[in-house]
Write a protein that holds these residues in place. Structure first.
Motif, mmCIF file in Angstrom:
data_model
loop_
_atom_site.group_PDB
_atom_site.id
_atom_site.type_symbol
_atom_site.label_atom_id
_atom_site.label_comp_id
_atom_site.label_asym_id
_atom_site.label_seq_id
_atom_site.Cartn_x
_atom_site.Cartn_y
_atom_site.Cartn_z
ATOM 1 N N CYS A 134 0.828 -1.211 0.000
ATOM 2 C CA CYS A 134 0.000 0.000 0.000
ATOM 3 C C CYS A 134 0.861 1.259 0.000
ATOM 4 O O CYS A 134 1.775 1.400 0.812
ATOM 5 C CB CYS A 134 -0.890 -0.010 1.244
ATOM 6 N N THR A 135 0.566 2.150 -0.926
ATOM 7 C CA THR A 135 1.209 3.464 -0.965
ATOM 8 C C THR A 135 0.111 4.527 -0.971
ATOM 9 O O THR A 135 -0.837 4.438 -1.763
ATOM 10 C CB THR A 135 2.081 3.624 -2.225
ATOM 11 N N VAL A 136 0.252 5.519 -0.099
ATOM 12 C CA VAL A 136 -0.775 6.553 0.016
ATOM 13 C C VAL A 136 -0.177 7.916 -0.336
ATOM 14 O O VAL A 136 0.876 8.293 0.197
ATOM 15 C CB VAL A 136 -1.358 6.601 1.444
ATOM 16 N N PHE A 137 -0.841 8.632 -1.217
ATOM 17 C CA PHE A 137 -0.428 9.985 -1.595
ATOM 18 C C PHE A 137 -1.234 10.992 -0.786
ATOM 19 O O PHE A 137 -2.454 10.928 -0.739
ATOM 20 C CB PHE A 137 -0.631 10.203 -3.100
ATOM 21 N N MET A 138 -0.520 11.910 -0.161
ATOM 22 C CA MET A 138 -1.159 12.869 0.738
ATOM 23 C C MET A 138 -0.509 14.230 0.538
ATOM 24 O O MET A 138 0.720 14.336 0.527
ATOM 25 C CB MET A 138 -0.974 12.387 2.178
ATOM 26 N N GLY A 139 -1.319 15.244 0.337
ATOM 27 C CA GLY A 139 -0.781 16.586 0.169
ATOM 28 C C GLY A 139 0.115 16.950 1.341
ATOM 29 O O GLY A 139 -0.183 16.623 2.484
ATOM 30 N N GLU A 140 1.195 17.639 1.025
ATOM 31 C CA GLU A 140 2.160 17.972 2.078
ATOM 32 C C GLU A 140 1.511 18.808 3.185
ATOM 33 O O GLU A 140 1.799 18.620 4.372
ATOM 34 C CB GLU A 140 3.332 18.737 1.462
ATOM 35 N N VAL A 141 0.615 19.706 2.790
ATOM 36 C CA VAL A 141 -0.090 20.516 3.787
ATOM 37 C C VAL A 141 -0.880 19.608 4.726
ATOM 38 O O VAL A 141 -0.894 19.793 5.946
ATOM 39 C CB VAL A 141 -1.046 21.513 3.085
ATOM 40 N N ASP A 142 -1.518 18.606 4.143
ATOM 41 C CA ASP A 142 -2.328 17.695 4.959
ATOM 42 C C ASP A 142 -1.470 16.783 5.833
ATOM 43 O O ASP A 142 -1.883 16.401 6.926
ATOM 44 C CB ASP A 142 -3.229 16.846 4.054
ATOM 45 N N THR A 143 -0.263 16.434 5.355
ATOM 46 C CA THR A 143 0.585 15.583 6.196
ATOM 47 C C THR A 143 0.958 16.328 7.476
ATOM 48 O O THR A 143 1.158 15.715 8.515
ATOM 49 C CB THR A 143 1.896 15.152 5.487
ATOM 50 N N ARG A 144 1.010 17.661 7.376
ATOM 51 C CA ARG A 144 1.299 18.444 8.582
ATOM 52 C C ARG A 144 0.048 18.605 9.430
ATOM 53 O O ARG A 144 0.086 18.486 10.644
ATOM 54 C CB ARG A 144 1.890 19.805 8.197
ATOM 55 N N ARG A 145 -1.102 18.860 8.767
ATOM 56 C CA ARG A 145 -2.344 19.033 9.530
ATOM 57 C C ARG A 145 -2.739 17.747 10.250
ATOM 58 O O ARG A 145 -3.442 17.777 11.247
ATOM 59 C CB ARG A 145 -3.493 19.428 8.582
ATOM 60 N N GLN A 146 -2.367 16.621 9.658
ATOM 61 C CA GLN A 146 -2.823 15.327 10.172
ATOM 62 C C GLN A 146 -1.642 14.388 10.345
ATOM 63 O O GLN A 146 -1.642 13.268 9.844
ATOM 64 C CB GLN A 146 -3.847 14.717 9.196
#
Lengths: 390, 257
Positions: A134-146
């Motif tokens: 499994c590989t998950v793509f997540m916006g960098e802004v969201d990786t910080r928010r969450q």
């Protein structure tokens, strides 16, 4: 096409939907369409889906009468408790379906996009359960928010790829997942997290999520409520709303989708093409997609699932919007009156019910609120907002 | 004005292997000078990118160029206005995404592009199943609809895609978005699949970056498309002369005996 039935042969719901993807992905979409169609008609697959949701996913989730909130608002409010599902939201329903389908198609890997991280965590969870990479793509802004959700995904054995292009949020995570899918489509399934994207995703995801509405309808019957006057759910891409609406589309219940004011594709968008679908989109006068702005990462999406665009155009469902300021009031209201801390996304629906009570919602009206997710993931952010006077 | 089919078929009949550089409109203020430089370097046709906020078929280099173009206020109208003032002497093919032309209005967009001297379009997110309305407008307006065949396209579908493609078929050398890569990937097999079913010229692109690759691509196919490798140089500040030199390097490699 019946209301919330299957889309037409080109994957259209009215004038919305379709399959606007690069040629490289068309064969995979066709393969997926036929695999899903066969699987969903196969009683053994459907049984395995429901059994997995029962033994692993925490289903059925209850319908809870919200007595104190109802008294406060002068309504009869019932909550469908998707917050009690495994991983804390409705997202598990879809990922269990798609993970089982991935295995059935003989693929060993899934990729996914995530906004708040709920779909990413759910995908990582289902992948771990079924032994898929499994590989998950997540916006960098969201990786910080969450950031805790990033860690959760990693604990579950997934790889999280921060997306640094564009607005660095959900929209760009979808772009990057689609680009990645082009390179690995032969052995990888794209586990899309909402009722969006190219055909068959909007239809397939809604079918995996309709367990919400089907269960709730039977549960409300058992409670002696019958068909509620209103079914309400928050909408980003719109999967929890599509799932609960599907159980009531053929009734007289009024269907209400609550968008974030800063991501209101129905309220402020225009028809357009993005992420493989024709739908309502936030865009400028030149057709460039605009960035959504919402307090909740899960609703930070400039589009909406094509079936919702169609339900809005046909008038079967109504879409309203709630501002960031109202969201925190909704969150505290449900927390204090019912002992349930909802996700910020879900708090949009709570806030709408609270605001509509006594005007749009007649006194005594029965309301089914889809409590799509729990607020644990948002607690730190909510504390910061409250201390900041937000 | 002749059609893209006529122009490219004439070139092929003359035995010439086509070189099609890609440049992003508006990525730099002097972008039209870069087009002229590419023609001076030996381009047979030019692919001109019209920027879109969410280019799902493009890798980091063309994404960056697109964002720069959008930041500079580039629009379909601004591109057409500048293109219309040029006389490049080679066919222009516009590459953009569906929403740009759908939002503008299909007939209006086709008319505006044709008026600006554009002879064909590539909309990578417009698959065969969805092409009818755009194709009808383009057919009526002598605007070629160039379609893509990917390594994943099954043979039966290759025939249908090639039959609907106009001007040339864009043969994708690999399962990837745009961006420099090594070798020809699956390009030779893709071109063979197209050749087996269609007489339309096939140009090979996606990851063709060096003179050696361009030569191999233009030998296996009827032409080579070079995008990101050129755009990278543009973003790094290459002068028009340097762009011309780079394109000439590709040209000479393709034409070498």
């Amino acid at each position: 096409m019946s209301v919330m039935g299957a889309p037409d042969g080109r994957g259209r719901f009215g004038e919305f939907g379709g399959r606007f993807v690069p040629e490289a992905l068309v064969p995979a979409c066709l393969e997926l369409e036929s695999a899903f169609t066969e699987a969903w008609a196969d009683p053994a697959f459907v049984a395995e889906f429901h059994q997995t949701l029962r033994l692993f996913g925490g289903r059925p989730t209850p319908v809870t009468p919200l007595a104190r909130l109802s008294e406060r608002l002068g309504l009869r409010v019932y909550a469908k408790r998707e917050d009690l599902a495994h991983t804390g939201s409705h997202k598990i329903n879809n990922v269990v379906g798609q993970a089982l389908l991935t295995r059935r198609m003989g693929k060993g890997r899934v990729i996914a996009e995530t906004g708040a991280g709920q779909h990413g965590v759910a995908t990582a969870t289902a992948a771990a359960r079924l032994g898929l990479d499994c590989t998950v793509f997540m916006g960098e802004v969201d990786t910080r928010r969450q950031e805790l959700n990033v860690f959760r995904m990693e604990l579950l054995g997934a790889k999280v790829v921060p997306v640094t292009t564009g607005s660095r949020t959900l929209k760009d995570a979808v772009n990057e997942a689609l680009r990645e899918w082009v390179t690995c489509v032969a052995d990888t399934h794209y586990c899309l997290g909402s009722v969006m994207g190219p055909h068959p995703f909007p239809w397939m995801v809604r079918e995996f999520q309709r367990v919400i509405g089907d269960e709730a309808r039977a549960q409300l019957e058992d409670l002696g409520v019958g068909v509620p006057d209103v079914v309400v759910a928050c909408v980003g891409g719109g999967s929890n709303a599509a799932g609960v609406f599907a159980g009531f589309a053929d009734t007289r219940a009024r269907l209400v989708g609550v968008e974030a004011a800063g991501g209101s594709a129905i309220g402020h968008g225009a028809p357009g093409i993005l992420h493989g679908m024709r739908s309502m989109l936030l865009q400028d006068e030149f057709g460039q997609i605009e960035e959504a702005q919402s307090i909740s990462a899960g609703l930070d999406y400039p589009g909406i699932g094509p079936e919702h665009a169609h339900l809005a155009a046909s008038g079967r469902a109504q879409y309203v919007e709630i501002s960031d300021d109202e969201v925190l009031d909704g969150l505290t209201l449900l927390s204090e009156t019912e002992g349930i801390i909802p996700a910020l996304e879900t708090a949009h629906a709570v806030a709408w019910v609270a605001g509509a009570a006594g005007n749009e919602l007649a006194p005594g009206a029965t309301v089914l609120l889809n409590l799509s997710g729990r607020g644990d993931k948002d607690v730190a952010q909510v504390r910061a907002l409250m201390r900041g006077g937000g | 004005m002749t059609t893209l089919d006529e122009r490219l078929s004439a070139a092929r009949a003359g035995g010439r292997r086509a070189l099609v550089p890609y440049l992003m409109a508006g990525a730099r203020p002097d972008w039209t000078r870069l087009l002229e430089a590419a023609v001076a370097g030996g381009a047979d046709a030019l692919e001109v990118g019209l920027p879109f906020s969410d280019p799902m078929m493009d890798g980091p280099v063309i994404q960056e160029a697109g964002l720069a173009a959008l930041a500079a206020g580039t629009t379909l109208d601004s591109v057409c206005a500048e293109l219309g003032a040029l006389d490049l002497g080679v066919p222009l093919v516009a590459m953009t995404y569906c929403n740009v032309v759908y939002h503008y209005g299909l007939e209006r967009a086709a008319g505006r592009l044709r008026e600006a001297g554009v002879l064909g379009t590539i909309l990578p997110d417009l698959a065969l199943e969805e092409i009818d309305s755009w194709a009808a407008v383009c057919d009526a307006g002598d605007l070629a609809t160039v379609l893509m065949v990917a390594p994943s396209t099954p043979p039966e579908r290759v025939a249908r895609v090639a039959a609907r493609s106009r001007g040339f078929v864009y043969a994708a050398a690999r399962m990837a978005v745009t961006g420099a890569a090594d070798g020809l990937g699956d390009g030779v097999a893709v071109v063979e699949r197209i050749r087996a079913v269609s007489p339309v010229p096939a140009y090979l692109g996606i990851g063709i970056a060096s003179p050696e690759q361009a030569r191999a691509a233009a030998t296996a196919a009827d032409g080579a498309i070079v995008g990101s490798a050129l755009v990278r140089r543009v973003l790094d500040g290459a002068s028009p002369e340097q762009v011309e030199t780079f394109v000439r390097g590709l040209r000479e490699a393709i034409d070498a005996p």
